[in-house]
Design a protein around this motif. Structure first.
Motif, PDB file in Angstrom:
ATOM      1  N   GLY A 155      51.450   1.108 -15.923  1.00  0.00           N
ATOM      2  CA  GLY A 155      52.888   1.625 -15.580  1.00  0.00           C
ATOM      3  C   GLY A 155      53.075   1.936 -14.127  1.00  0.00           C
ATOM      4  N   GLY A 156      52.117   1.704 -13.398  1.00  0.00           N
ATOM      5  CA  GLY A 156      52.189   2.127 -11.973  1.00  0.00           C
ATOM      6  C   GLY A 156      52.266   1.042 -11.186  1.00  0.00           C
ATOM      7  N   VAL A 157      52.370   1.207  -9.840  1.00  0.00           N
ATOM      8  CA  VAL A 157      52.315   0.554  -8.859  1.00  0.00           C
ATOM      9  C   VAL A 157      51.539   0.497  -7.818  1.00  0.00           C
ATOM     10  CG1 VAL A 157      53.909  -0.655  -6.898  1.00  0.00           C
ATOM     11  CG2 VAL A 157      55.002   0.254  -8.943  1.00  0.00           C
ATOM     12  N   PRO A 158      50.382  -0.414  -7.781  1.00  0.00           N
ATOM     13  CA  PRO A 158      49.280  -0.195  -7.013  1.00  0.00           C
ATOM     14  C   PRO A 158      49.531  -0.444  -5.347  1.00  0.00           C
ATOM     15  CG  PRO A 158      49.247  -2.311  -8.106  1.00  0.00           C
ATOM     16  CD  PRO A 158      50.430  -1.647  -8.702  1.00  0.00           C
ATOM     17  N   VAL A 159      49.163   0.488  -4.657  1.00  0.00           N
ATOM     18  CA  VAL A 159      49.167   0.174  -3.149  1.00  0.00           C
ATOM     19  C   VAL A 159      47.889   0.284  -2.466  1.00  0.00           C
ATOM     20  CG1 VAL A 159      50.341   1.359  -1.027  1.00  0.00           C
ATOM     21  CG2 VAL A 159      51.604   1.336  -3.461  1.00  0.00           C
ATOM     22  N   LEU A 160      47.475  -0.813  -1.988  1.00  0.00           N
ATOM     23  CA  LEU A 160      46.114  -0.779  -1.533  1.00  0.00           C
ATOM     24  C   LEU A 160      45.934  -0.164   0.076  1.00  0.00           C
ATOM     25  CD1 LEU A 160      44.951  -4.544  -2.288  1.00  0.00           C
ATOM     26  CD2 LEU A 160      45.015  -2.446  -3.536  1.00  0.00           C
ATOM     27  N   LEU A 161      45.010   0.584   0.307  1.00  0.00           N
ATOM     28  CA  LEU A 161      44.621   1.481   1.386  1.00  0.00           C
ATOM     29  C   LEU A 161      43.489   0.956   1.894  1.00  0.00           C
ATOM     30  CD1 LEU A 161      45.456   4.901  -0.477  1.00  0.00           C
ATOM     31  CD2 LEU A 161      47.134   3.099   0.813  1.00  0.00           C
ATOM     32  N   PRO A 162      43.431   0.016   2.931  1.00  0.00           N
ATOM     33  CA  PRO A 162      42.255  -0.137   3.420  1.00  0.00           C
ATOM     34  C   PRO A 162      41.717   0.892   4.599  1.00  0.00           C
ATOM     35  CG  PRO A 162      44.182  -1.300   4.484  1.00  0.00           C
ATOM     36  CD  PRO A 162      44.550  -0.767   3.272  1.00  0.00           C
ATOM     37  N   PRO A 163      40.592   0.850   4.808  1.00  0.00           N
ATOM     38  CA  PRO A 163      39.862   1.906   5.837  1.00  0.00           C
ATOM     39  C   PRO A 163      40.905   1.828   7.267  1.00  0.00           C
ATOM     40  CG  PRO A 163      38.321   0.621   4.976  1.00  0.00           C
ATOM     41  CD  PRO A 163      39.510   0.051   4.597  1.00  0.00           C
ATOM     42  N   GLY A 164      41.370   3.100   7.601  1.00  0.00           N
ATOM     43  CA  GLY A 164      42.153   3.205   8.619  1.00  0.00           C
ATOM     44  C   GLY A 164      41.891   4.688   9.480  1.00  0.00           C
ATOM     45  N   ASP A 165      42.896   4.768  10.457  1.00  0.00           N
ATOM     46  CA  ASP A 165      42.678   5.978  11.204  1.00  0.00           C
ATOM     47  C   ASP A 165      42.651   7.281  10.376  1.00  0.00           C
ATOM     48  OD1 ASP A 165      42.958   8.103  13.027  1.00  0.00           O
ATOM     49  OD2 ASP A 165      44.756   7.403  13.986  1.00  0.00           O
ATOM     50  N   PRO A 166      41.727   8.027  10.389  1.00  0.00           N
ATOM     51  CA  PRO A 166      41.827   9.181   9.456  1.00  0.00           C
ATOM     52  C   PRO A 166      42.850  10.210   9.824  1.00  0.00           C
ATOM     53  CG  PRO A 166      39.329   8.621  10.065  1.00  0.00           C
ATOM     54  CD  PRO A 166      40.496   7.764  10.715  1.00  0.00           C
ATOM     55  N   GLU A 167      43.406  10.140  11.090  1.00  0.00           N
ATOM     56  CA  GLU A 167      44.462  10.830  11.475  1.00  0.00           C
ATOM     57  C   GLU A 167      45.755  10.556  10.881  1.00  0.00           C
ATOM     58  OE1 GLU A 167      44.519  13.413  13.539  1.00  0.00           O
ATOM     59  OE2 GLU A 167      42.330  13.318  13.700  1.00  0.00           O
ATOM     60  N   ALA A 168      45.916   9.315  10.257  1.00  0.00           N
ATOM     61  CA  ALA A 168      47.027   8.962   9.507  1.00  0.00           C
ATOM     62  C   ALA A 168      46.948   9.059   7.944  1.00  0.00           C
ATOM     63  CB  ALA A 168      47.103   7.084   9.868  1.00  0.00           C
TER      64      ALA A 168
END
Length: 232
Positions: free
Chosen positions: A39-52
């Motif tokens: 029942g959720g909506v998945p959002v993929l989080l690729p490696p990025g700037d840790p400051e973000a």
């Protein structure tokens, strides 16, 4: 009811598809499908700037730290074992930043590597090559094969409420959590390997060493999505 947004950390690897062979941000489909079925909506989080990370986490209702490569041993003050290879510094930094940025009430689920990252984030450490301790490859037979082990779930835990008191699970890990200062044990394998842990002071902060996204039983994902929902 608004469906909760569940962020899932991803790989960043060289990959091939169609005519392409290039770096890609990817994740086995089982993670997103499990979130959708729950029942959720998945959002993929690729490696990025840790400051973000703080900006990203502020938009989420829940977080999954997914499986993947070994954590860099320097992150928990250890020298690499001969079998500890291929860590991804960008992914380590990103996932640790996500956990650091997560609000105290944000539901979090760690899966396999994710459990190890959560332990390290809390000041814990890892056994770098589990066969050295347990004397077998039962937890990771090798290649693309999953091991299958029985786990005993600690009574009264969030995990027990989600999946029951024991079961057979699919796993693929040659490392395991040794110390976990911010967590209590939630499940064990017969050989003494910690197979799940949770934070009893948090409404849902839980990690398992196995791969629930590969099975039909979605109890863990239903529990995560329920904790992340805002319809109460």
């Amino acid at each position: 009811m608004t469906r909760p947004l569940i962020g899932i950390s991803t790989y960043r690897e060289q990959a091939r598809w169609g005519v392409w062979d290039q770096p890609a941000d990817l994740l086995p489909t089982g993670y997103a499908r499990s979130i959708e079925r729950a029942g959720g909506v998945p959002v993929l989080l690729p490696p990025g700037d840790p400051e973000a990370a703080r900006t990203v986490v502020a938009r989420l209702d829940g977080l999954v730290i997914a499986g993947g490569a070994d954590v860099e041993p320097a992150r928990y003050g250890a020298e690499p074992h001969a079998r500890t290879t291929g860590w991804r510094e960008d992914r380590d930094a990103w996932e640790l930043a996500l956990l650091d940025a997560a609000a105290p009430d944000l539901p979090v689920l760690g899966i396999c590597r994710g459990m190890q990252v959560m332990a390290v984030a809390g000041g814990g450490s890892l056994d770098q090559h589990l066969p050295d301790r347990v004397g077998s490859d039962a937890h990771s037979p090798g290649g693309a094969a999953f091991g299958r082990i029985d786990v005993d779930v600690v009574a009264g835990t969030m995990l027990a409420a989600a999946i029951g008191d024991k079961g057979s699970v699919r796993c693929h890990h040659h490392q395991a959590v040794r110390d976990h200062p911010d967590f209590v044990p939630a499940a064990w394998a017969a050989d003494g390997t910690l197979e799940a842990m949770e934070d009893p002071g948090h409404r849902f902060r839980l990690a398992v060493q196995w791969h629930p996204e590969t099975a039909d039983d979605a109890g863990l994902f239903r529990a995560l999505v329920a904790a992340a929902s805002h319809d109460d």
